[in-house]
Write an enzyme that holds these catalytic residues in place. Sequence first.
Site, short mmCIF file in Angstrom:
data_model
loop_
_atom_site.label_atom_id
_atom_site.label_comp_id
_atom_site.label_asym_id
_atom_site.label_seq_id
_atom_site.Cartn_x
_atom_site.Cartn_y
_atom_site.Cartn_z
N LYS A 19 47.49 -90.56 43.01
CA LYS A 19 46.52 -89.56 43.39
C LYS A 19 46.97 -88.07 42.49
O LYS A 19 47.49 -88.46 41.46
CB LYS A 19 46.60 -89.11 44.77
N GLU A 35 39.58 -100.42 51.76
CA GLU A 35 40.34 -99.36 52.42
C GLU A 35 39.68 -98.53 53.49
O GLU A 35 38.88 -97.82 53.26
CB GLU A 35 40.68 -98.34 51.16
N GLY A 88 48.95 -96.26 47.99
CA GLY A 88 49.02 -94.95 47.80
C GLY A 88 50.77 -94.19 47.88
O GLY A 88 51.46 -94.47 47.01
N HIS A 132 36.58 -94.07 45.73
CA HIS A 132 37.62 -94.04 46.57
C HIS A 132 37.19 -93.09 47.68
O HIS A 132 36.48 -92.12 47.50
CB HIS A 132 39.11 -93.33 45.70
N ASN A 169 48.32 -95.95 43.26
CA ASN A 169 47.48 -94.92 43.06
C ASN A 169 48.09 -93.58 43.51
O ASN A 169 48.60 -93.28 44.54
CB ASN A 169 46.28 -95.12 44.19
N SER A 186 48.00 -97.15 53.97
CA SER A 186 49.34 -97.26 54.60
C SER A 186 49.86 -98.51 54.30
O SER A 186 50.89 -99.04 55.14
CB SER A 186 49.29 -97.09 56.14
#
Length: 255
Positions: free
Chosen positions: A10, A165, A234, A93, A8, A213
């Site tokens: 972002k 998540e 991420g 999300h 992801n 993480s």
Amino acid sequence: MRTYIVGNWKMNFTIGESSIYLHKLLKKITPSRGLQIAVAPSLIALQPLSLQLDRKKIKLVAQNCCAKDFGAYTGETAVAQLRGLVDFCIVGHSERRYVFGETDKDIREKVAACIRNNITPILCIGETESERTFGETADVLRDQLASGLADVSKEDLAKVIIAYEPVWAISSVKGARVAVPDDVSCCIDLIRKHLKSTYGKEAEDIPVLYGGSVSPSNCGAYLTIPGVNGLLVGASSLILDQFNDIIETAKRVRS
Ligand code: PGA
């Protein structure tokens, strides 16, 4: 079941940077049976990247969508407009829920819109730090699942992916902590139990990913948790070598 490694990105990378990253990633990776690699670039990069992609190796993911099917919705992108570009779409999300105020209803409608348009929603659920402190984790996960999947029929369940998540473990959240595998394992159990009690045996085929993480050093531990079918990554997905290390670990762990 397949293992999914989803990056992801972002709101990072220009179109040019996204394209260079993808070029390098495509050169590095070799397809591996049972492993699905996917990346979620910014909306503006989806179209150019779709032309450069080898879909046998990597799939594209949208980070968000609008539940409406075309019309006067300035600034939004309908799922129907994403057809042909992406195979998956992240829905709900925590940054959409807590930074942009998306409601359970918004998320439920987006999940349904994805299914209507043959795009697999990756429905993100997870408790905040304070919900965890007050012992509300099980209720939050159950509510977010029940609500997000409320309009999904039993027949369409196979078209959904869940990503657990915990908000407190997302690296960009202030004071984020890395979740220990035992914590993750408990929550994956809760999710699996809820899915089974609601949908029966069919629910066993729903992939459940972990995100928060994830890094090259901890990904192996998360991937060996029973009931985890992959990772939503991420920050580590922005660094090519780290993302590739995670992919290599996934190959090793799941082979
Ligand atoms: P992170 O992000 O890996 O940087 O914690 C995960 C996510 O937000 O999907």
